[in-house]
Design an enzyme around this catalytic site. Structure first.
Site, PDB file in Angstrom:
ATOM      1  N   LYS A 199     -62.839  30.800  90.227  1.00 58.04           N
ATOM      2  CA  LYS A 199     -63.652  29.620  90.568  1.00 58.04           C
ATOM      3  C   LYS A 199     -63.746  29.465  92.088  1.00 58.04           C
ATOM      4  O   LYS A 199     -62.964  30.084  92.832  1.00 58.04           O
ATOM      5  CB  LYS A 199     -63.003  28.379  89.949  1.00 58.04           C
ATOM      6  CG  LYS A 199     -61.593  28.100  90.474  1.00 58.04           C
ATOM      7  CD  LYS A 199     -60.874  27.040  89.652  1.00 58.04           C
ATOM      8  CE  LYS A 199     -59.478  26.793  90.227  1.00 58.04           C
ATOM      9  NZ  LYS A 199     -58.691  25.866  89.382  1.00 58.04           N
ATOM     10  N   ARG A 233     -55.541  14.515  83.975  1.00 56.31           N
ATOM     11  CA  ARG A 233     -56.791  14.890  84.614  1.00 56.31           C
ATOM     12  C   ARG A 233     -57.812  15.122  83.496  1.00 56.31           C
ATOM     13  O   ARG A 233     -58.154  14.179  82.802  1.00 56.31           O
ATOM     14  CB  ARG A 233     -56.563  16.127  85.494  1.00 56.31           C
ATOM     15  CG  ARG A 233     -57.427  16.177  86.721  1.00 56.31           C
ATOM     16  CD  ARG A 233     -57.078  17.351  87.639  1.00 56.31           C
ATOM     17  NE  ARG A 233     -57.255  18.657  87.029  1.00 56.31           N
ATOM     18  CZ  ARG A 233     -57.071  19.819  87.671  1.00 56.31           C
ATOM     19  NH1 ARG A 233     -56.690  19.826  88.946  1.00 56.31           N
ATOM     20  NH2 ARG A 233     -57.262  20.968  87.070  1.00 56.31           N
ATOM     21  N   HIS A 252     -53.140  22.358  80.913  1.00 58.13           N
ATOM     22  CA  HIS A 252     -52.861  22.717  82.311  1.00 58.13           C
ATOM     23  C   HIS A 252     -51.652  21.920  82.816  1.00 58.13           C
ATOM     24  O   HIS A 252     -51.537  20.729  82.532  1.00 58.13           O
ATOM     25  CB  HIS A 252     -54.112  22.394  83.137  1.00 58.13           C
ATOM     26  CG  HIS A 252     -54.172  23.026  84.498  1.00 58.13           C
ATOM     27  ND1 HIS A 252     -53.812  24.332  84.743  1.00 58.13           N
ATOM     28  CD2 HIS A 252     -54.569  22.534  85.689  1.00 58.13           C
ATOM     29  CE1 HIS A 252     -53.995  24.605  86.033  1.00 58.13           C
ATOM     30  NE2 HIS A 252     -54.450  23.526  86.624  1.00 58.13           N
ATOM     31  N   ARG A 268     -53.503  32.140  82.915  1.00 58.23           N
ATOM     32  CA  ARG A 268     -54.640  31.953  83.830  1.00 58.23           C
ATOM     33  C   ARG A 268     -54.114  32.001  85.263  1.00 58.23           C
ATOM     34  O   ARG A 268     -53.489  31.060  85.736  1.00 58.23           O
ATOM     35  CB  ARG A 268     -55.308  30.591  83.588  1.00 58.23           C
ATOM     36  CG  ARG A 268     -55.775  30.347  82.155  1.00 58.23           C
ATOM     37  CD  ARG A 268     -56.514  29.016  82.039  1.00 58.23           C
ATOM     38  NE  ARG A 268     -55.768  27.884  82.542  1.00 58.23           N
ATOM     39  CZ  ARG A 268     -54.968  27.117  81.810  1.00 58.23           C
ATOM     40  NH1 ARG A 268     -54.810  27.320  80.513  1.00 58.23           N
ATOM     41  NH2 ARG A 268     -54.316  26.114  82.368  1.00 58.23           N
ATOM     42  N   TYR A 277     -61.627  19.572 124.215  1.00 58.80           N
ATOM     43  CA  TYR A 277     -61.870  18.127 124.179  1.00 58.80           C
ATOM     44  C   TYR A 277     -60.594  17.306 124.300  1.00 58.80           C
ATOM     45  O   TYR A 277     -59.611  17.572 123.610  1.00 58.80           O
ATOM     46  CB  TYR A 277     -62.545  17.750 122.859  1.00 58.80           C
ATOM     47  CG  TYR A 277     -63.948  18.292 122.689  1.00 58.80           C
ATOM     48  CD1 TYR A 277     -64.892  18.194 123.701  1.00 58.80           C
ATOM     49  CD2 TYR A 277     -64.316  18.881 121.492  1.00 58.80           C
ATOM     50  CE1 TYR A 277     -66.181  18.682 123.524  1.00 58.80           C
ATOM     51  CE2 TYR A 277     -65.607  19.365 121.308  1.00 58.80           C
ATOM     52  CZ  TYR A 277     -66.534  19.265 122.324  1.00 58.80           C
ATOM     53  OH  TYR A 277     -67.794  19.741 122.137  1.00 58.80           O
ATOM     54  N   CYS A 298     -62.375  22.841 117.750  1.00 59.78           N
ATOM     55  CA  CYS A 298     -63.710  22.238 117.783  1.00 59.78           C
ATOM     56  C   CYS A 298     -64.531  22.677 116.566  1.00 59.78           C
ATOM     57  O   CYS A 298     -64.043  23.384 115.700  1.00 59.78           O
ATOM     58  CB  CYS A 298     -64.442  22.654 119.062  1.00 59.78           C
ATOM     59  SG  CYS A 298     -63.460  22.426 120.545  1.00 59.78           S
ATOM     60  N   MET A 299     -65.787  22.274 116.550  1.00 65.40           N
ATOM     61  CA  MET A 299     -66.639  22.604 115.406  1.00 65.40           C
ATOM     62  C   MET A 299     -66.897  24.104 115.295  1.00 65.40           C
ATOM     63  O   MET A 299     -66.867  24.684 114.202  1.00 65.40           O
ATOM     64  CB  MET A 299     -67.980  21.868 115.516  1.00 65.40           C
ATOM     65  CG  MET A 299     -68.893  22.077 114.318  1.00 65.40           C
ATOM     66  SD  MET A 299     -70.494  21.286 114.498  1.00 65.40           S
ATOM     67  CE  MET A 299     -70.056  19.557 114.438  1.00 65.40           C
ATOM     68  N   ASP A 300     -67.141  24.754 116.441  1.00 64.06           N
ATOM     69  CA  ASP A 300     -67.555  26.157 116.433  1.00 64.06           C
ATOM     70  C   ASP A 300     -66.498  27.097 116.982  1.00 64.06           C
ATOM     71  O   ASP A 300     -66.662  28.315 116.917  1.00 64.06           O
ATOM     72  CB  ASP A 300     -68.794  26.362 117.320  1.00 64.06           C
ATOM     73  CG  ASP A 300     -69.801  25.258 117.152  1.00 64.06           C
ATOM     74  OD1 ASP A 300     -70.170  25.001 115.998  1.00 64.06           O
ATOM     75  OD2 ASP A 300     -70.192  24.644 118.155  1.00 64.06           O
TER      76      ASP A 300
HETATM   77  C1  PLP Z   1     -57.542  26.607  89.094  1.00 61.91           C
HETATM   78  C2  PLP Z   1     -57.013  26.672  87.713  1.00 61.91           C
HETATM   79  C3  PLP Z   1     -56.092  27.664  87.355  1.00 61.91           C
HETATM   80  C4  PLP Z   1     -55.470  28.624  88.350  1.00 61.91           C
HETATM   81  O1  PLP Z   1     -54.446  27.932  89.034  1.00 61.91           O
HETATM   82  P1  PLP Z   1     -53.551  28.726  90.111  1.00 61.91           P
HETATM   83  O2  PLP Z   1     -52.508  27.729  90.489  1.00 61.91           O
HETATM   84  O3  PLP Z   1     -54.460  29.030  91.232  1.00 61.91           O
HETATM   85  O4  PLP Z   1     -53.040  29.918  89.425  1.00 61.91           O
HETATM   86  C5  PLP Z   1     -55.724  27.762  86.040  1.00 61.91           C
HETATM   87  N1  PLP Z   1     -56.219  26.915  85.119  1.00 61.91           N
HETATM   88  C6  PLP Z   1     -57.086  25.929  85.431  1.00 61.91           C
HETATM   89  C7  PLP Z   1     -57.574  25.019  84.386  1.00 61.91           C
HETATM   90  C8  PLP Z   1     -57.507  25.764  86.740  1.00 61.91           C
HETATM   91  O5  PLP Z   1     -58.357  24.780  87.038  1.00 61.91           O
END
Ligand code: PLP
Length: 381
Positions: free
Chosen positions: A43, A137, A168, A224, A268, A315-317
């Site tokens: 993601k 969540r 999760h 995951r 700055y 800074c920004m850049d």
């Molecule tokens: C981002 C995410 C993960 C991966 O988590 P990590 O800590 O980066 O391994 C796994 N499951 C879900 C639902 C997530 O949103």
């Protein structure tokens, strides 16, 4: 160790993504959970590392699944040619679930309402159910799980395919936190409830990187893994003995080099004043690229094999490094962070300097930084 790849002279600021290191990390992590399938989480543009090349490498390295948050990310993967098992899990009302079904993307229902939206798309979806086991969540929480199970019984009777159930962790990077056991227990109860309603759960999954590395009891059917695949620890304080290589190296060429006397204010607000005559180097990366201004006065860079402080306000850049008496010229390469094997700062150090976590350091990069992908097999691609 990361190989040094040739960088085109035209690059000004770039993040090199070492796909060999990524591939190796995937293999190392998969071996930690030999009985589970591995989902590489890609993601947010693969945590800033570039969606398509990272996804391709994950598949090559044997990742069974890819995981993304949004349906748009999933469709972007399909558009890039990815064809393997793919799950997404974050959608708002109005999401195009018909497109998900058309492109063989598995979707997640986190509430009975959402399952209804998925079914209304008028395609036979492959759907997984998410239970909130205590993260607070997304996912069906408390009694809502019972309702979601009931809705799933009706949905499968109507032809929908239930392929998984998952949750999760909230505190997996603190392995001794009592929430971990509690969430695991709640997860098994939720699966039991599903089975009691006559449904097969399909793939049961719960573990993120931290749980993969520290909690074998949570591996179940699939893990995951996100941050660890990029070679970064979920939390630098988390004890583990897994050998991972950071995948991203952030570099730029010095845009200016100048000798200044003692007493010269830098950038700055003059938050830094030189203590002695020194050489300043100008790095063409700033908060426009997602580098945190909060790292002002706290971060380091790496030039010609030496650690040098970032001085004055970021800074920004651009930002300024104090090169001392190092011989450096315009166009020389400066490394802001890398694997750390040669002594260069790491993304974890930048996270500490910025008051954040390494996830945000790499994922937040953007702006004018170019991503380059390198592999010892193919050079830059
Ligand atoms: C981002 C995410 C993960 C991966 O988590 P990590 O800590 O980066 O391994 C796994 N499951 C879900 C639902 C997530 O949103």
């Amino acid at each position: 160790m990361t190989a040094t790849h040739p960088q085109p002279a035209s690059l000004q600021a770039w993040a090199d993504v070492d796909l060999d290191a990524y591939r190796e990390n995937i293999r190392t992590l998969a071996a930690l959970a030999p009985d589970a399938q591995l989902m590489a989480v890609v993601k947010a543009n693969a945590y800033g590392h570039g969606l398509a090349p990272v996804a391709r490498t994950a598949r090559e390295a044997g990742a069974d699944w890819l995981g993304v948050a949004t349906l748009d990310e999933a469709l972007a993967l399909r558009a890039a040619g990815d064809e393997g098992p793919l799950l997404c899990w974050l959608a708002t009302p109005g999401a195009d679930f018909a497109a998900a079904a058309r492109h063989d993307v598995e979707v997640t229902a986190s509430s009975p309402e959402q399952l209804g939206e998925i079914l209304a798309a008028d395609a036979l979806p492959r759907v997984q159910l998410k239970v909130d086991t205590g993260l607070g969540r997304n996912g069906a929480f408390g009694d809502q799980w019972t309702d979601l199970v009931a809705a799933a019984v009706r949905a499968t009777a109507g032809g929908a395919q239930l392929t998984g159930v998952w949750s999760h962790f909230a505190c997996a990077d603190e392995p001794d936190h009592p929430a971990n056991d509690a969430q695991e227990t709640r997860f098994h109860e939720a699966v039991d409830e599903l089975r009691a309603a006559g449904l097969e759960p399909g793939l049961r999954h719960l573990a993120n990187s931290a749980a993969l590395m520290t909690r074998p009891s949570s591996h179940l059917d699939l893990v995951r893994a996100g941050i660890a695949t990029f070679g970064l620890p979920p939390d630098p304080a988390m004890p583990h003995d897994v050998d991972l290589t950071p995948v991203m190296t952030l570099r730029a060429r010095l845009a200016a080099v100048k000798r200044v006397p003692a007493g010269q204010g830098v950038s700055y607000g003059y938050r830094h004043v030189t203590e002695r005559e020194t050489t300043l180097g100008l790095v063409p990366i700033g908060y426009g690229e997602g580098v945190h201004r909060a790292a002002t006065g706290r971060a380091h860079a790496w030039v010609h094999g030496h650690r040098v402080p970032v001085v004055g306000t970021i800074c920004m850049d651009q930002m300024v490094v104090d090169l001392g008496d190092l011989p450096a010229e315009r166009g020389d390469v400066v490394t802001l962070f890398g694997p750390g094997a040669g002594g260069e700062p790491t993304a974890v150090e930048w996270a500490e300097a910025s008051g954040t976590i390494a996830y945000e350091v790499v994922t937040g990069l953007g702006g004018r930084i170019q991503l380059t992908h390198s592999s010892d097999h193919g050079g830059i691609r």
